[in-house]
Design a protein around this motif. Structure first.
Motif, short mmCIF file in Angstrom:
data_model
loop_
_atom_site.label_atom_id
_atom_site.label_comp_id
_atom_site.label_asym_id
_atom_site.label_seq_id
_atom_site.Cartn_x
_atom_site.Cartn_y
_atom_site.Cartn_z
N GLU A 134 15.30 66.64 46.38
CA GLU A 134 14.01 67.31 46.53
C GLU A 134 14.03 68.71 45.90
OE1 GLU A 134 11.23 65.81 47.47
OE2 GLU A 134 12.58 64.08 47.47
N VAL A 135 15.16 69.39 45.98
CA VAL A 135 15.29 70.68 45.29
C VAL A 135 15.06 70.48 43.79
CG1 VAL A 135 16.91 72.49 44.58
CG2 VAL A 135 16.81 71.78 46.97
N PRO A 158 14.91 57.52 29.50
CA PRO A 158 14.60 58.27 30.74
C PRO A 158 15.72 58.09 31.77
CG PRO A 158 12.70 57.00 30.00
CD PRO A 158 13.86 56.53 29.17
N GLY A 159 16.05 59.18 32.43
CA GLY A 159 17.04 59.11 33.50
C GLY A 159 18.48 59.17 33.04
N ARG A 160 18.71 59.38 31.76
CA ARG A 160 20.09 59.43 31.27
C ARG A 160 20.60 60.86 31.25
NH1 ARG A 160 21.04 55.96 26.24
NH2 ARG A 160 21.26 54.33 27.81
N HIS A 161 21.89 61.00 31.56
CA HIS A 161 22.56 62.29 31.57
C HIS A 161 23.79 62.21 30.65
CE1 HIS A 161 20.05 63.32 35.05
NE2 HIS A 161 20.30 62.08 35.45
N ASP A 204 16.18 56.87 39.91
CA ASP A 204 15.33 55.97 40.70
C ASP A 204 13.99 56.61 41.04
OD1 ASP A 204 17.38 54.16 40.60
OD2 ASP A 204 18.09 54.53 42.65
N LYS A 205 14.01 57.93 41.27
CA LYS A 205 12.78 58.63 41.68
C LYS A 205 12.04 59.26 40.50
CE LYS A 205 14.65 59.64 46.28
NZ LYS A 205 13.74 58.73 47.00
N LYS A 206 12.54 59.01 39.28
CA LYS A 206 11.89 59.47 38.05
C LYS A 206 11.68 60.98 38.03
CE LYS A 206 9.50 55.04 37.46
NZ LYS A 206 8.21 54.35 37.28
N ILE A 207 12.73 61.70 38.45
CA ILE A 207 12.68 63.16 38.43
C ILE A 207 13.22 63.64 37.09
CG2 ILE A 207 13.59 65.27 39.49
CD1 ILE A 207 13.61 63.74 42.15
N ASN A 208 12.43 64.42 36.40
CA ASN A 208 12.70 64.79 35.02
C ASN A 208 13.60 66.02 34.92
OD1 ASN A 208 12.52 64.81 32.20
ND2 ASN A 208 10.77 66.20 32.24
N VAL A 209 14.87 65.86 35.31
CA VAL A 209 15.88 66.89 35.13
C VAL A 209 17.07 66.23 34.44
CG1 VAL A 209 17.46 68.53 36.22
CG2 VAL A 209 15.17 68.19 37.16
N VAL A 250 22.63 61.70 40.64
CA VAL A 250 22.03 61.26 39.37
C VAL A 250 21.40 59.88 39.50
CG1 VAL A 250 23.54 62.71 37.97
CG2 VAL A 250 24.22 60.38 38.47
N LYS A 251 21.99 59.04 40.37
CA LYS A 251 21.40 57.71 40.60
C LYS A 251 20.01 57.87 41.22
CE LYS A 251 21.52 53.17 41.28
NZ LYS A 251 20.31 52.98 42.08
N GLN A 252 19.89 58.74 42.21
CA GLN A 252 18.59 58.93 42.87
C GLN A 252 17.58 59.63 41.97
OE1 GLN A 252 18.39 60.16 46.97
NE2 GLN A 252 20.52 59.52 47.37
N LEU A 253 18.05 60.55 41.13
CA LEU A 253 17.13 61.20 40.18
C LEU A 253 16.49 60.18 39.26
CD1 LEU A 253 19.13 64.38 39.04
CD2 LEU A 253 17.22 64.28 40.65
#
Length: 458
Positions: A149-150, A48-51, A190-195, A185-188
């Motif tokens: 947030e977007v 999770p969270g990897r790009h 941390d916030k568990k945003i699934n993109v 990407v660091k914040q995505l």
């Protein structure tokens, strides 16, 4: 002509599904020689969270790998989002583009048309009769937090597993703009945003991206893309030809592999031109011959991007043939960086294929090579990246591939293939039959030529 019931339009459409010299390959089915990289990406995305960041030379196939892998990673309820960077791209413009595409793509699927009633969105407000635009979003994205947030809303409205490809990241010229993606990407994560993001670019942009936020390195699987191996190079041509019932001699498919220099863009371009040559032939063709191949090389040279042609033409136009012969010598190796002694050995090999031409001595050769490093010659040759005294390389790797095509058009055989026994190559069947070792027997893979070494037909 080809033995087919297709008309010219049908043939062109069918061919375009097999070779793609002008845009990224979209299907894993036609992506040759990248199984290892695809497997790495597939396994990396379980975390999770990897790009993903794919980097390498221009023309090496970064966009194709990212497109094919993104299509595989994207959930089936939508298409992945594709953003191509340009010199005027900014962090805000890229995020706004992603948001706008998310709304449009979501409307393709009936299950996503329920955003109109009751779903509170701060950025991606939309109704059945009103659609948000890139400009609307650009104006309200002020900070990295706004961008996060977007993307949170993108994850809500787009699909179960949104995937975004940011292609040619290196074309975004402002380093400060590129650095903002590191925070993003660091914040995505941390916030568990699934993109999931796929970036493509050259190595320096990767260093700049990760250098801005050292802890962001754990968010990336970095894929350095190398040149295609020999088997993958000729597989592209052999399989495309087989779709139209055409076979190709071992010697010709090896030449395609050699001239392309391992760059998929060149293999696809040569194969495309070869197929059109066969289509235009006055009689039914079932085997590629040297006339077809040589014509395809000439056609490919005419179609190469002007950005690659320009420095080559600047280096050789209105000058003696010595300049072009030196450029051919500099392209005669699998090694990009070589010293003067090694290059002079290749120059001797080139000149042994030039009846009636007198070779320069070593001093004249080095003087000509040094002129090719000047602005008046387009700086097509540069000092080695390894900072070794006397070592040089092509300014850009793809220029070397273009030089190989130009040499081939003049019947100069570089890379040193020896004539193999006559053999016809077929497309592999379900048995998984291979065409043998990746590097064909007789291919010159060293840095230096022996004085007695000559072309295969000597």
């Amino acid at each position: 002509m080809l033995e087919t019931t297709l008309d010219a339009h049908g043939f062109g459409t069918e061919m375009a599904s097999l070779v793609s010299p002008a845009r990224p390959i979209q299907s894993i089915e036609f992506l040759r020689g990248r199984a290892k990289e695809l497997s790495r990406i597939d396994r990396a995305l379980f975390a999770p969270g990897r790009h993903i960041f794919v980097y390498g030379d221009r023309g090496i196939g970064k966009s194709s790998l990212a497109a094919a892998a993104a299509a595989q990673a994207q959930s089936a309820d939508s298409s992945y989002i594709d953003v191509a960077c340009s010199t005027d791209s900014t962090f805000r413009s890229v995020i706004a583009n992603i948001g706008s595409q998310a709304i449009r793509l979501s409307r393709i699927y009936r299950s996503k048309k329920t955003l109109t009633a009751g779903l509170e969105l701060r950025f991606l407000r939309a109704t059945a009769s009103e659609e948000i635009t890139v400009n609307d979003l650009h104006d309200v994205i002020r900070t990295v937090g706004d961008a996060v947030e977007v993307l949170r809303e993108v994850a809500t409205v787009h699909s179960d597993r949104p995937v975004v490809v940011v292609d040619e990241f290196d074309r975004m010229t402002d380093e400060r703009e590129r650095a903002l993606f590191s925070d993003l990407v660091k914040q995505l994560g941390d916030k568990k945003i699934n993109v999931i993001f796929f970036f493509t670019g050259v190595a320096p942009t990767l260093d700049q991206l990760l250098g801005a936020h050292p802890s962001a390195i754990r968010q990336f699987e970095t894929i350095e893309l190398q040149k295609l191996n020999w088997t993958a190079r000729w597989d592209i041509a052999v399989n495309a030809l087989a779709k139209f019932g055409v076979e190709i001699e071992d010697n010709i498919r090896v030449r395609i592999a050699a001239v392309s220099d391992g760059y998929p863009a060149y293999v696809h371009l040569i194969t495309e031109k070869l197929l059109w040559r066969l289509w235009d032939a006055p009689k039914v063709i079932t085997n590629v011959d040297w006339e077809h191949y040589n014509g395809a090389i000439q056609d490919a040279i005419l179609s190469v991007n002007a950005e690659l042609k320009r420095p080559y033409e600047q280096a050789v136009n209105q000058r003696t043939e010595d300049f072009e012969e030196v450029l051919w010598a500099a392209a005669d190796s699998e090694y990009l960086d070589r010293d003067l002694r090694q290059l002079y050995s290749s120059y001797g090999y080139v000149m042994r294929q030039r009846p009636g031409r007198v070779a320069m001595d070593y001093k004249q050769f080095t003087a000509t090579l040094n002129k090719l490093k000047t602005k008046s010659c387009g700086e097509i040759i540069v000092a080695s990246r390894f900072d070794r005294r006397g070592w040089v390389a092509y300014r850009e790797s793809m220029l070397r591939g273009y030089a190989r095509m130009r040499a081939e058009a003049r019947n100069i055989k570089l890379v040193g293939e020896q004539e193999a026994p006559r053999q016809v190559m077929h497309a592999p069947g379900a048995s998984g039959r291979s065409f043998g070792p990746s590097i064909p027997k007789g291919v010159h893979t060293g840095r230096i030529r022996m004085p007695e070494e000559g072309p295969a037909d000597e």
